[in-house]
Design a protein around this motif. Structure first.
Motif, PDB file in Angstrom:
ATOM      1  N   LEU A 232       0.797  -1.223   0.000  1.00  0.00           N
ATOM      2  CA  LEU A 232       0.000   0.000   0.000  1.00  0.00           C
ATOM      3  C   LEU A 232       0.834   1.280   0.000  1.00  0.00           C
ATOM      4  CD1 LEU A 232      -2.905  -0.939   2.442  1.00  0.00           C
ATOM      5  CD2 LEU A 232      -2.793  -1.146  -0.048  1.00  0.00           C
ATOM      6  N   ILE A 233       2.147   1.155   0.222  1.00  0.00           N
ATOM      7  CA  ILE A 233       3.009   2.342   0.194  1.00  0.00           C
ATOM      8  C   ILE A 233       3.906   2.364  -1.038  1.00  0.00           C
ATOM      9  CG2 ILE A 233       4.864   3.592   1.370  1.00  0.00           C
ATOM     10  CD1 ILE A 233       3.763   2.605   4.009  1.00  0.00           C
ATOM     11  N   LEU A 234       4.650   1.298  -1.257  1.00  0.00           N
ATOM     12  CA  LEU A 234       5.753   1.338  -2.228  1.00  0.00           C
ATOM     13  C   LEU A 234       5.484   0.635  -3.542  1.00  0.00           C
ATOM     14  CD1 LEU A 234       8.768   0.703   0.194  1.00  0.00           C
ATOM     15  CD2 LEU A 234       7.753   2.885  -0.500  1.00  0.00           C
ATOM     16  N   ASN A 235       4.497  -0.250  -3.598  1.00  0.00           N
ATOM     17  CA  ASN A 235       4.310  -1.056  -4.803  1.00  0.00           C
ATOM     18  C   ASN A 235       3.522  -0.272  -5.856  1.00  0.00           C
ATOM     19  OD1 ASN A 235       3.503  -3.077  -6.737  1.00  0.00           O
ATOM     20  ND2 ASN A 235       4.012  -4.609  -5.210  1.00  0.00           N
ATOM     21  N   ALA A 236       4.204   0.107  -6.926  1.00  0.00           N
ATOM     22  CA  ALA A 236       3.573   0.926  -7.966  1.00  0.00           C
ATOM     23  C   ALA A 236       2.544   0.160  -8.777  1.00  0.00           C
ATOM     24  CB  ALA A 236       4.646   1.478  -8.902  1.00  0.00           C
ATOM     25  N   GLN A 237       2.549  -1.176  -8.685  1.00  0.00           N
ATOM     26  CA  GLN A 237       1.553  -1.972  -9.400  1.00  0.00           C
ATOM     27  C   GLN A 237       0.171  -1.882  -8.762  1.00  0.00           C
ATOM     28  OE1 GLN A 237       3.965  -5.689  -9.110  1.00  0.00           O
ATOM     29  NE2 GLN A 237       3.523  -5.871 -11.299  1.00  0.00           N
ATOM     30  N   MET A 238       0.135  -1.525  -7.483  1.00  0.00           N
ATOM     31  CA  MET A 238      -1.121  -1.438  -6.756  1.00  0.00           C
ATOM     32  C   MET A 238      -1.751  -0.069  -6.994  1.00  0.00           C
ATOM     33  SD  MET A 238      -3.391  -2.635  -4.801  1.00  0.00           S
ATOM     34  CE  MET A 238      -4.805  -1.811  -4.075  1.00  0.00           C
ATOM     35  N   PRO A 239      -2.949  -0.001  -7.632  1.00  0.00           N
ATOM     36  CA  PRO A 239      -3.517   1.298  -8.022  1.00  0.00           C
ATOM     37  C   PRO A 239      -3.765   2.260  -6.866  1.00  0.00           C
ATOM     38  CG  PRO A 239      -4.656  -0.495  -9.129  1.00  0.00           C
ATOM     39  CD  PRO A 239      -3.749  -1.127  -8.108  1.00  0.00           C
ATOM     40  N   ARG A 240      -3.973   1.738  -5.652  1.00  0.00           N
ATOM     41  CA  ARG A 240      -4.242   2.612  -4.507  1.00  0.00           C
ATOM     42  C   ARG A 240      -3.005   2.879  -3.655  1.00  0.00           C
ATOM     43  NH1 ARG A 240      -9.545   3.685  -3.346  1.00  0.00           N
ATOM     44  NH2 ARG A 240     -11.056   2.582  -4.648  1.00  0.00           N
ATOM     45  N   SER A 241      -1.854   2.379  -4.053  1.00  0.00           N
ATOM     46  CA  SER A 241      -0.659   2.615  -3.255  1.00  0.00           C
ATOM     47  C   SER A 241      -0.248   4.081  -3.344  1.00  0.00           C
ATOM     48  CB  SER A 241       0.493   1.734  -3.739  1.00  0.00           C
ATOM     49  OG  SER A 241       1.006   2.196  -4.979  1.00  0.00           O
ATOM     50  N   LEU A 242       0.495   4.526  -2.339  1.00  0.00           N
ATOM     51  CA  LEU A 242       0.956   5.907  -2.329  1.00  0.00           C
ATOM     52  C   LEU A 242       1.857   6.194  -3.517  1.00  0.00           C
ATOM     53  CD1 LEU A 242       1.731   6.377   1.485  1.00  0.00           C
ATOM     54  CD2 LEU A 242      -0.466   6.474   0.277  1.00  0.00           C
ATOM     55  N   THR A 243       2.717   5.246  -3.870  1.00  0.00           N
ATOM     56  CA  THR A 243       3.611   5.430  -5.012  1.00  0.00           C
ATOM     57  C   THR A 243       2.832   5.543  -6.312  1.00  0.00           C
ATOM     58  OG1 THR A 243       5.440   4.266  -3.938  1.00  0.00           O
ATOM     59  CG2 THR A 243       5.485   4.387  -6.335  1.00  0.00           C
ATOM     60  N   SER A 244       1.851   4.665  -6.513  1.00  0.00           N
ATOM     61  CA  SER A 244       1.037   4.728  -7.727  1.00  0.00           C
ATOM     62  C   SER A 244       0.279   6.049  -7.812  1.00  0.00           C
ATOM     63  CB  SER A 244       0.057   3.552  -7.761  1.00  0.00           C
ATOM     64  OG  SER A 244      -0.793   3.635  -8.887  1.00  0.00           O
ATOM     65  N   CYS A 245      -0.297   6.486  -6.685  1.00  0.00           N
ATOM     66  CA  CYS A 245      -1.014   7.758  -6.675  1.00  0.00           C
ATOM     67  C   CYS A 245      -0.104   8.903  -7.095  1.00  0.00           C
ATOM     68  CB  CYS A 245      -1.600   8.026  -5.292  1.00  0.00           C
ATOM     69  SG  CYS A 245      -3.016   6.984  -4.858  1.00  0.00           S
ATOM     70  N   TYR A 246       1.125   8.920  -6.572  1.00  0.00           N
ATOM     71  CA  TYR A 246       2.006  10.040  -6.878  1.00  0.00           C
ATOM     72  C   TYR A 246       2.638   9.935  -8.254  1.00  0.00           C
ATOM     73  CZ  TYR A 246       1.569  13.265  -3.138  1.00  0.00           C
ATOM     74  OH  TYR A 246       1.063  14.261  -2.323  1.00  0.00           O
ATOM     75  N   GLN A 247       2.739   8.763  -8.793  1.00  0.00           N
ATOM     76  CA  GLN A 247       3.132   8.663 -10.194  1.00  0.00           C
ATOM     77  C   GLN A 247       2.093   9.336 -11.080  1.00  0.00           C
ATOM     78  OE1 GLN A 247       3.716   4.457 -10.877  1.00  0.00           O
ATOM     79  NE2 GLN A 247       5.888   4.540 -10.373  1.00  0.00           N
ATOM     80  N   ASN A 248       0.822   9.105 -10.780  1.00  0.00           N
ATOM     81  CA  ASN A 248      -0.253   9.712 -11.560  1.00  0.00           C
ATOM     82  C   ASN A 248      -0.378  11.207 -11.299  1.00  0.00           C
ATOM     83  OD1 ASN A 248      -1.862   7.569 -13.128  1.00  0.00           O
ATOM     84  ND2 ASN A 248      -1.607   6.588 -11.130  1.00  0.00           N
ATOM     85  N   ILE A 249      -0.249  11.613 -10.024  1.00  0.00           N
ATOM     86  CA  ILE A 249      -0.307  13.044  -9.707  1.00  0.00           C
ATOM     87  C   ILE A 249       0.782  13.802 -10.456  1.00  0.00           C
ATOM     88  CG2 ILE A 249       0.068  14.747  -7.877  1.00  0.00           C
ATOM     89  CD1 ILE A 249      -1.274  12.737  -5.945  1.00  0.00           C
ATOM     90  N   THR A 250       2.009  13.270 -10.418  1.00  0.00           N
ATOM     91  CA  THR A 250       3.132  13.923 -11.100  1.00  0.00           C
ATOM     92  C   THR A 250       2.886  13.995 -12.599  1.00  0.00           C
ATOM     93  OG1 THR A 250       4.660  13.097  -9.399  1.00  0.00           O
ATOM     94  CG2 THR A 250       5.623  13.819 -11.485  1.00  0.00           C
ATOM     95  N   ARG A 251       2.380  12.908 -13.151  1.00  0.00           N
ATOM     96  CA  ARG A 251       2.108  12.867 -14.592  1.00  0.00           C
ATOM     97  C   ARG A 251       1.090  13.926 -14.994  1.00  0.00           C
ATOM     98  NH1 ARG A 251      -1.407   7.978 -17.337  1.00  0.00           N
ATOM     99  NH2 ARG A 251      -1.834   9.003 -19.327  1.00  0.00           N
ATOM    100  N   TYR A 252      -0.019  14.004 -14.265  1.00  0.00           N
ATOM    101  CA  TYR A 252      -1.077  14.930 -14.670  1.00  0.00           C
ATOM    102  C   TYR A 252      -0.724  16.381 -14.365  1.00  0.00           C
ATOM    103  CZ  TYR A 252      -3.874  10.784 -15.550  1.00  0.00           C
ATOM    104  OH  TYR A 252      -4.335   9.593 -16.051  1.00  0.00           O
ATOM    105  N   LEU A 253       0.020  16.623 -13.298  1.00  0.00           N
ATOM    106  CA  LEU A 253       0.491  17.981 -13.040  1.00  0.00           C
ATOM    107  C   LEU A 253       1.485  18.428 -14.111  1.00  0.00           C
ATOM    108  CD1 LEU A 253       0.930  18.051  -9.155  1.00  0.00           C
ATOM    109  CD2 LEU A 253      -0.693  19.391 -10.512  1.00  0.00           C
ATOM    110  N   ASP A 254       2.316  17.507 -14.588  1.00  0.00           N
ATOM    111  CA  ASP A 254       3.231  17.837 -15.686  1.00  0.00           C
ATOM    112  C   ASP A 254       2.458  18.114 -16.974  1.00  0.00           C
ATOM    113  OD1 ASP A 254       5.488  17.678 -14.125  1.00  0.00           O
ATOM    114  OD2 ASP A 254       6.006  15.633 -14.730  1.00  0.00           O
ATOM    115  N   ASP A 255       1.364  17.372 -17.207  1.00  0.00           N
ATOM    116  CA  ASP A 255       0.519  17.649 -18.374  1.00  0.00           C
ATOM    117  C   ASP A 255      -0.079  19.051 -18.292  1.00  0.00           C
ATOM    118  OD1 ASP A 255       0.940  15.194 -19.567  1.00  0.00           O
ATOM    119  OD2 ASP A 255      -0.819  14.253 -18.646  1.00  0.00           O
TER     120      ASP A 255
END
Length: 314
Positions: A232-255
């Protein structure tokens, strides 16, 4: 896009995600409350639900120190005096949706509007456990329908990006709170870590974020606290993990930054948080303290929300 439109889209997505999380909190709490007496459990699970939802102080102002199943269910699901109740989340989301009706697709609007009308049919008095289960399923299905409609029908423009940022900021906050409250509040002091109650609670937490099957696919062993935290924290494969959330946040903020031709504080803060998550190791997190790590993350996540507001939504 006008800042008011961006603000409505951002908070529309946040409130839809928050309603889904509250339904999941009620679902897992009901499961835990039905544990046989032989499992022990000196902690009031319904008090834990209030802490997870961040509503403990608001509840106390209305009901005092008495925490009962019926009062907590009513407060988290239907109470008009609770700004974050499921009912208020749907109402605020619908209000925001009406304000930006032309920025939404027909499927998104119909999901929100029909769900608001359906919500009014659910009674808040003398709700049986079967009726509560159906209500929670309705809320979760509504969130899934809205998310799917947004993902499959919206243009990939600033309207879509602001709504995605809002959703993932809210999801990251909810995942962190669920994990933190379980680790520090839910397990009674008298229960040994690794015992049957501990196992059942961690399994229920995984169920609450739809991650039990994913856990077994990834780790292929019994449920252990440090593995649940890793998922739930580090695994980017898990859609609700903190890492996955911030990968998406960073992506959309960059867009958004590319679209408007300017980087800002929100992009820098999102990349910094993602970098911190990427450099974290579960052994180090547990050694320094899971609660301290999550508390720091929640603070940073709230700071990101404030920075996005200052940069784009005012």
């Amino acid at each position: 896009m006008l800042s008011r439109t961006a603000d409505n889209l951002y908070w529309l997505a946040r409130y839809m995600e928050r309603a889904d999380c509250l339904a999941r909190i009620l679902d897992v709490t009901q499961r835990l409350a039905q544990l046989p007496a032989a499992y022990g459990g000196s902690t009031n699970e319904w008090r834990s639900a209030l802490l997870t939802a961040g509503c403990a102080e608001a509840y106390k102002a209305v009901h005092g120190d008495e925490v009962t199943e019926q009062n907590v269910i009513n407060f988290l699901a239907f109470a008009p005096e609770n700004p974050s109740s499921i009912r208020n989340c749907f109402e605020i989301a619908r209000t925001n949706a009406r304000s930006v009706r032309t920025a939404l697709t027909m499927e998104m609007w119909e999901t929100i509007n029909s769900s608001w009308l359906e919500l009014k049919r659910h009674s808040t008095k003398n709700m049986t456990r079967e009726e509560l289960a159906r209500f929670m399923s309705f809320v979760k299905e509504t969130s899934l329908r809205f998310d799917g409609a947004a993902y499959r029908t919206m243009l990939r423009n600033d309207a879509f990006w602001f709504s995605r940022v809002g959703m993932y900021v809210e999801r990251a906050d909810n995942t962190a709170r669920i994990l933190d409250v379980k680790y520090h509040v839910l397990l009674p002091d008298s229960e040994h870590i690794g015992g049957p109650l501990d196992y059942f609670q961690w399994t229920s937490i995984l169920r609450s974020v739809s991650a039990l099957t994913s856990f077994h696919w990834v780790y292929r062993e019994s449920v252990k606290p440090w593995l649940v935290a890793d998922l739930l924290i580090l695994n980017a494969q898990m859609p609700r993990s903190l890492t996955s959330c911030y990968q998406n946040i960073t992506r959309y903020l960059d867009d958004i930054a590319a679209y408007y031709g300017r980087q800002g504080g929100s992009q820098r803060l999102a990349r910094s948080t993602l970098s911190r998550l990427g450099n974290s190791r579960m052994e180090d997190i547990f050694q320094t303290g899971l609660h301290e790590y999550i508390d720091s993350f929640v603070t940073e996540n709230n700071r990101l929300g404030s920075t996005v507001t200052e940069q784009y939504l005012l």
